[in-house]
Write an enzyme that holds these catalytic residues in place. Structure first.
Site, short mmCIF file in Angstrom:
data_model
loop_
_atom_site.label_atom_id
_atom_site.label_comp_id
_atom_site.label_asym_id
_atom_site.label_seq_id
_atom_site.Cartn_x
_atom_site.Cartn_y
_atom_site.Cartn_z
N SER A 1 38.42 44.97 47.08
CA SER A 1 38.80 46.26 46.51
C SER A 1 37.60 46.94 45.89
CB SER A 1 39.88 46.06 45.44
OG SER A 1 40.07 47.22 44.66
N TYR B 1 43.32 41.53 38.18
CA TYR B 1 43.22 41.94 39.57
C TYR B 1 41.77 42.18 39.98
CZ TYR B 1 43.67 44.82 43.78
OH TYR B 1 43.54 45.33 45.05
#
Length: 283
Positions: free
Chosen positions: A175, A188
């Site tokens: 990401s 995350y």
């Protein structure tokens, strides 16, 4: 963030459901297939929706047979299976939790039993939760996020390796948060950074075996993870802070996976592609 790009909406549980989103993400491939992955078999975790579904469809259009791993989103998974078949390919649905090694071994075994081989692994399943303060991050959530987002990648890669041959490919979803951070996505973002390091290390570990390992680091993409993670206001503005001033669609990300899985990327390993709407990130 500024500007409303999507209707306000919220889903109360993870993983999110694509069929409940409005508008639904666009997962259909944007170009005709040319047989780049003809006769290959791909496992796509999180293939029921979002980037996973778009990748499964893009690979199916290029000739691959697809095993779709999903947690519990039966309706979305069934729709993904139907769409793969509409592309003229075959799909196998595998329901279970990638955070547990026994399930990953079972999923790989069922894929080999059905299709006879595995050529491509797309590690894509993930979860994320927002916390404004580190003090509010519970140990249970921390472990759960790492179990899905990191352990699952290790477990699936370990399980498929005996079946991969020279020319096979592993592609890990990371990401933009691995490079820029995110104040409300502490655990995350940490898992996504771990996946960058895992991708680079595993690529070096497997290069002598002729197996390539690469990654994709999407920016703000319109997927079920968004309404399942954020409040209505933030969901509505999702993507507005990107240089392109919008969220990307899953079918704008999927070509990265097709490229990395194909012979077009035969001289690439240990790399990460960045479909993120124009944000410049350091490697």
């Amino acid at each position: 963030m500024s500007g409303q790009l999507q209707p306000e909406q919220r889903q109360e549980r993870q993983p999110g459901r694509q069929y409940q989103m409005h508008p639904e993400p666009d997962c259909l491939p944007r170009y005709p297939g040319s047989g780049k992955l003809k006769d290959r078999v791909a496992i796509v975790s999180g293939g029921d929706s979002g980037i996973g579904r778009a990748t499964a469809l893009a690979m199916a259009r290029e000739g691959a047979k697809i095993a779709i791993i999903y947690l519990e989103e039966d309706k979305d998974a069934e729709r993904s299976r139907q769409m793969v078949e509409e592309e003229g390919s075959e799909a196998l649905l595998l329901r279970g939790d990638v955070g547990y090694e026994a399930f990953c071994r079972e999923a790989v075994g069922k894929t080999v039993d059905r299709f006879g081989r595995i050529d491509i692994l797309v590690n894509n399943a993930a979860e994320q939760h927002t916390e404004k303060r580190l003090e509010e991050l519970e140990a249970e959530q921390l472990e759960r996020t790492f179990r899905t987002n990191v352990f699952g990648y290790f477990y699936l890669a370990k399980a498929v390796l005996p079946h991969l041959k020279e020319g096979s490919s592993i592609i890990n979803t990371t990401s933009i948060t691995a490079y820029k951070g995110s104040p409300a996505l502490l655990d995350y973002s940490a898992t996504r950074g771990a996946i960058v390091a895992f991708t680079r290390s595993l690529s070096q570990n497997l290069i002598e075996r002729g197996i390539r390992v690469n990654g994709v680091a999407p920016g703000p993409i319109w997927t079920p993870l968004i309404p399942a993670s954020f409040d209505e206001e933030r969901v509505a503005a999702h993507g507005s802070s990107a240089p392109m001033k919008r969220a990307g669609q899953p079918n704008e990300v999927a070509p990265c996976y097709v490229f990395l899985a194909s012979e077009d990327a035969s001289y690439m390993s240990g790399q990460v592609l960045h479909p993120n709407g124009g944000t410049i990130v350091s490697s």
